[in-house]
Each structure stands twice: as structure tokens, then as C-alpha cells.
Design an enzyme around this catalytic site. Structure first.
Site, PDB file in Angstrom:
ATOM      1  N   ALA A  14       0.804  -1.220   0.000  1.00 43.13           N
ATOM      2  CA  ALA A  14       0.000   0.000   0.000  1.00 43.13           C
ATOM      3  C   ALA A  14       0.839   1.273   0.000  1.00 43.13           C
ATOM      4  CB  ALA A  14      -0.937  -0.002   1.205  1.00 43.13           C
ATOM      5  N   GLY A  17       6.254  -0.588  -3.948  1.00 34.48           N
ATOM      6  CA  GLY A  17       6.253  -1.812  -4.723  1.00 34.48           C
ATOM      7  C   GLY A  17       7.649  -2.190  -5.148  1.00 34.48           C
ATOM      8  N   ASP A 242      -1.255 -10.571  -1.118  1.00 38.95           N
ATOM      9  CA  ASP A 242       0.125 -10.666  -0.628  1.00 38.95           C
ATOM     10  C   ASP A 242       0.250 -11.551   0.610  1.00 38.95           C
ATOM     11  OD1 ASP A 242      -1.105  -8.790   1.054  1.00 38.95           O
ATOM     12  OD2 ASP A 242       0.182  -7.128   0.450  1.00 38.95           O
TER      13      ASP A 242
END
Length: 491
Positions: A14, A17, A242
Site C-alpha cells: 500500500a 512496490g 500478498d
């Protein structure tokens, strides 16, 4: 140059990346980070959005990096956070960036939905998912209520990892583990629940075909091949959520384990063959999320290092900037002086976390922690005691005896908290690896390629590739006494 075969993982959180290359040889797996980038929230028009085009651009950059290095990319897999989704229209184009789960448009929507659509208990019986206002069910309800134009014109709905895979391949799927976070999926039928969809005025055809982790979605489009310099590389539906990828990589030797994914938030659970949905799981707000090979991740969200992260920001220069020094100072403080319930709503997002802890201690008749060392010790001990409570609930429910707790994620590096957790729970704690999400992503691609067999073959390879730290329980009498105090406080 000799080409090394690699599996290409996209791991999106969030806030940031990464793209990662995973290399498998001689029965071991090795990871190498290729690129890292921010994942920025966009605030506009009174809403918060994710920039899915920016994420796609970063994936392309990572693939270009792999091509420049002449890495032989065998396949690509994408995992992300849960619940969020994007719409496409009749012309096959994206209809606006996806709304972020942090958007306040769902505040109050959950209660409205229960009143007007399907009662709370019936939603839990159908899904087994814990209630959070930002679950996809309530996002879609809020969109329908507010006349969201993207929803009105949507032909298909894609969860974020599925949307990015679709942008790479042109193929639309609905991956099981990411769909399970939505509170739309029935874990018994393993498909989206017809009654819940109907309550929103939606049809099953608006979502892609349900696929399990390891499914081959398609190959890179001609456009992506041209941009990256790669050939028709397959894109695999890994465990798109994830946490599901992380749990797939827990280096357990058999099923008799619990896991604790430790970071800003803690996720503690077990892996079961069937969902566990009953009055007790409803009362304790446990969730049943999709796992690999048809398993269920029966787990509970617990506040994690969020408490300490907030306090460290507030201390500023009044506490050691070096984390190890802070922990060493905390260990010199008196044990069990102040105990809190980390999951009390007081600590959700207070203006001042230090004051919130002091106020909680005053309210529960305890001395407030004074200074950073006592506060840090209070947080660690309280987290360990909360872990004991949840581990006890898991043992009550598990169809097997839990003998080991695997701690994975960034928190697995915190040796003091790991030892406290062993002491509190009475379980052997095995800490590591830190990179479970990326490892799970990579290993599911390797499984799809036939390089490894089932889930425990994957886990054996991971265990052979990383160093685990072992923590055995100590000081049982002192921790038993502290737990009695904890139970009195949380009542």
C-alpha cells in the site's frame, strides 16, 4: 553471457512496490530485487485513488531491466494488497483509477448495508470474513448508493492484481485468494456468493472466471513484448493477495503450525482444509481467506508495530534514532509494569499515541509508562500477551495440535519480541524469512512450471534456502502471571 532462468515477481504494497527476480538451482531459491518504487495515493475530487497506470509503468520498467540484463524470464506473477478493484467498459478500457480502501466513502456504509440489504450474521455465515468497513462488498454498496458513474458503465470488475495481469496479457480472471478478501466469496462453494451480488444489483458475469493459484493466465501481449524486449512470457496467477503468498512460503514441515505475519499490522492464523465459520469465530471476528491448494487461511488481524512506529515519530530526537539501541534500552526497563490491549479502539489512530497509552493505563488503574524505554517495553509485552490470547483461540478451533509458531515478515527480525512471543505463548517460535511474500510468489510460479511439487515441497525448498532463528519459551511462571493481569485489563 550465460542466461540464468528466473521467475519475475511483482510485489505491491500500500505504500511501495518492487519487482524481484527469483532464481532456483540446486534445490534452493535466491531472490534479487530489480526495482523499487513508491505507490502513491492520489487525492482528487474528494476521493483517494491508486494510480494503476503508474504501477503498470513500473512493472514495464522492471521487465525492461530483466531484458537488459539478459535474464531468461520464465514467467511473471503479481501480488498486491487486498479488497480494491477497477472497472472496465464495453470498449475494453479502464473506467477511472481504482478507489483506494483508505477513502472515507465507506464510513458508515457497512452498517447501512446490514440494515438495508443483508443482516450482519448472514453475511458472516456466507463468507466467514471479518468485518472491515473497506471490504469490497461495502465499497460496491457505497458506489451504488452514491451513483458512481464507473460502476454504472462497468462491464467487468477486476481486483488489482488481476487488473494488472489483464493489462499485460489481455486476459481477465478472478484469482481466488484476492477474491476472498472482498467479503463477496463463499469459501464453501469457492465462488462469489449469488445473494450478496444480487443485493448490489450485480451479476456473476461482471467478474472474471475464478482461477486458483498456479493458473496460467496468458502470455504478454505483442505490445508489451515490443515495449520490454521480452518474448511471449507467460503470466501466472500466483496467490494474488500478498498475505496468501506470504503464508504459502511459511517454511513449515507439517500442518501443525500457526503463523504470525509481523509488521505494522500482525496477522495470526492457521492453515486449514475447510473454512471455520461458527458462533465463536463470528464473535471473535476471525476471517477465512483463500489459501493455496484449496486451503483456508483462518486468521485474525492484530495491531502490530503500528503502536511503536507512531511513538517513534512522536518522540523525535527524545529517543535513540538507532532501533537496536532503543530496544536495548527497553529491555533494561522493569517488566510488566504497564500492560495495554493493542487492539483497543483507543489506539486505532489517536492524535498522540503516547498520550493514548498513558490514558489507557490511567483508566485501567496502572502506572503510565514514563519515557521511551518503558513505553517500548509496554508495547512489546502487550503484543506478546495479545498473541498468546489469539494463539489460545486458534488452538481451541484448530483440528490439530499447534506446536510451532512461524513468525514471518519484517517483524521476524525483532529478536526481543520473538522471545517474548515464545515466552507468552509457550510455543517454539521459528523466525524468518523476512521476504515471505516474494518467496511465495516465486515458488508458486515454479510450481506452475513443474519445478517443485506441492505446498510442502515449496516449503522444504524455502527452509533449505534461508536461515531460521529458533526461540524456546522461558520464564513461564512470570508470563502466566502477566497473562492473568492482561485478561483482567482487557475485560
Amino acid at each position: 553471457m550465460n542466461k540464468s532462468k528466473c521467475y519475475f515477481a511483482v510485489d505491491l504494497g500500500a505504500t511501495s512496490g518492487r519487482t524481484i527476480a527469483g532464481f532456483i538451482s540446486d534445490g534452493k531459491v535466491r531472490l534479487e530485487e530489480l526495482t523499487r518504487f513508491p505507490n502513491n495515493l492520489i487525492e482528487t475530487g474528494g476521493h483517494f485513488y491508486w494510480d494503476i497506470y503508474a504501477l503498470y509503468f513500473e512493472i514495464i520498467k522492471g521487465l525492461k531491466t530483466a531484458a537488459r540484463r539478459s535474464l531468461s524470464v520464465e514467467s511473471i506473477g503479481i501480488d498486491t494488497w487486498g479488497v480494491d478493484f477497477v472497472f472496465t467498459g464495453d470498449d475494453g478500457a479502464l473506467l477511472r483509477n481504482p478507489v483506494a480502501y483508505r477513502d472515507p466513502y465507506t464510513f458508515g456504509a457497512m452498517e447501512e448495508y446490514f440494515d438495508r440489504c443483508v443482516p450482519k450474521e448472514e453475511v458472516y455465515r456466507a463468507t466467514g470474513i471479518q468485518f472491515m468497513n473497506f471490504n469490497s462488498l461495502f465499497q460496491l454498496y457505497a458506489m451504488k448508493r452514491d451513483g458512481n458513474s464507473a460502476l454504472k458503465h462497468a462491464r467487468q470488475t477486476l481486483f488489482v492484481p488481476d487488473a494488472l495481469s489483464w493489462m499485460l496479457t489481455g486476459e481477465a480472471v478472478c484469482e481466488y485468494t484476492i477474491a476472498s478478501t472482498s467479503q463477496l466469496l463463499n469459501p464453501v462453494t469457492k465462488d462469489l456468493d449469488g445473494r450478496l451480488l444480487a443485493s448490489l444489483g450485480l451479476e456473476r458475469g461482471m467478474f472474471g472466471r475464478m482461477v486458483m493459484p498456479g493458473h496460467r493466465i496468458g502470455t504478454l501481449t505483442d505490445e508489451v513484448q515490443r515495449m520490454t524486449g521480452l518474448g511471449p512470457v507467460p503470466v501466472i496467477a500466483v496467490a494474488g493477495h500478498d498475505t496468501a503468498s506470504a503464508v504459502a512460503a511459511v517454511p513449515a514441515k507439517d500442518e501443525r503450525f500457526a503463523y504470525l505475519s509481523s509488521g505494522t499490522w500482525s496477522l495470526m492464523g492457521i492453515e486449514t482444509r475447510e473454512p471455520i465459520i461458527n458462533e465463536l469465530s463470528y464473535k471473535r471476528n476471525f476471517t477465512n481467506e483463500g489459501g493455496v491448494e484449496g486451503t483456508t487461511r483462518f486468521l485474525k488481524n492484530i495491531c502490530g508495530m503500528w503502536l511503536l512506529e507512531r511513538c517513534r515519530k512522536e518522540w523525535g530526537d527524545d529517543a535513540p534514532a538507532d532501533y537496536s539501541t532503543l530496544l536495548e534500552e527497553a529491555m533494561k526497563a522493569a517488566p510488566f509494569r504497564s500492560i495495554i490491549n493493542p487492539d483497543d479502539e483507543t489506539f486505532a489512530n489517536p492524535a498522540d499515541m503516547r498520550q493514548a497509552i498513558r490514558d489507557y493505563c490511567a483508566k485501567t488503574g496502572q502506572p503510565a509508562p514514563e519515557g521511551y524505554a518503558q513505553t517500548c517495553r509496554c508495547i512489546f509485552e502487550s503484543l506478546a500477551l495479545r498473541y498468546r490470547q489469539v494463539a489460545g483461540w486458534l488452538q481451541e478451533t484448530a483440528p490439530f495440535t499447534i506446536d510451532t509458531l512461524h513468525i514471518i515478515g519484517g517483524g521476524s527480525l525483532n529478536e526481543y519480541l520473538n522471545q517474548f512471543t515464545a515466552n507468552a505463548t509457550g510455543l517454539t517460535v521459528l523466525a524468518g524469512p523476512q521476504e515471505c511474500t516474494a518467496l511465495g510468489n516465486i515458488m508458486l510460479q515454479a510450481k506452475a512450471a513443474g519445478v517443485v511439487g506441492g505446498i510442502f515441497d515449496m516449503r522444504r525448498m524455502i527452509a533449505d534456502s534461508v536461515e531460521l532463528k529458533r526461540f524456546e519459551p522461558k520464564d513461564k511462571e512470570a508470563w502466566d502471571k502477566a497473562y492473568e493481569k492482561f485478561l483482567e485489563i482487557v475485560r
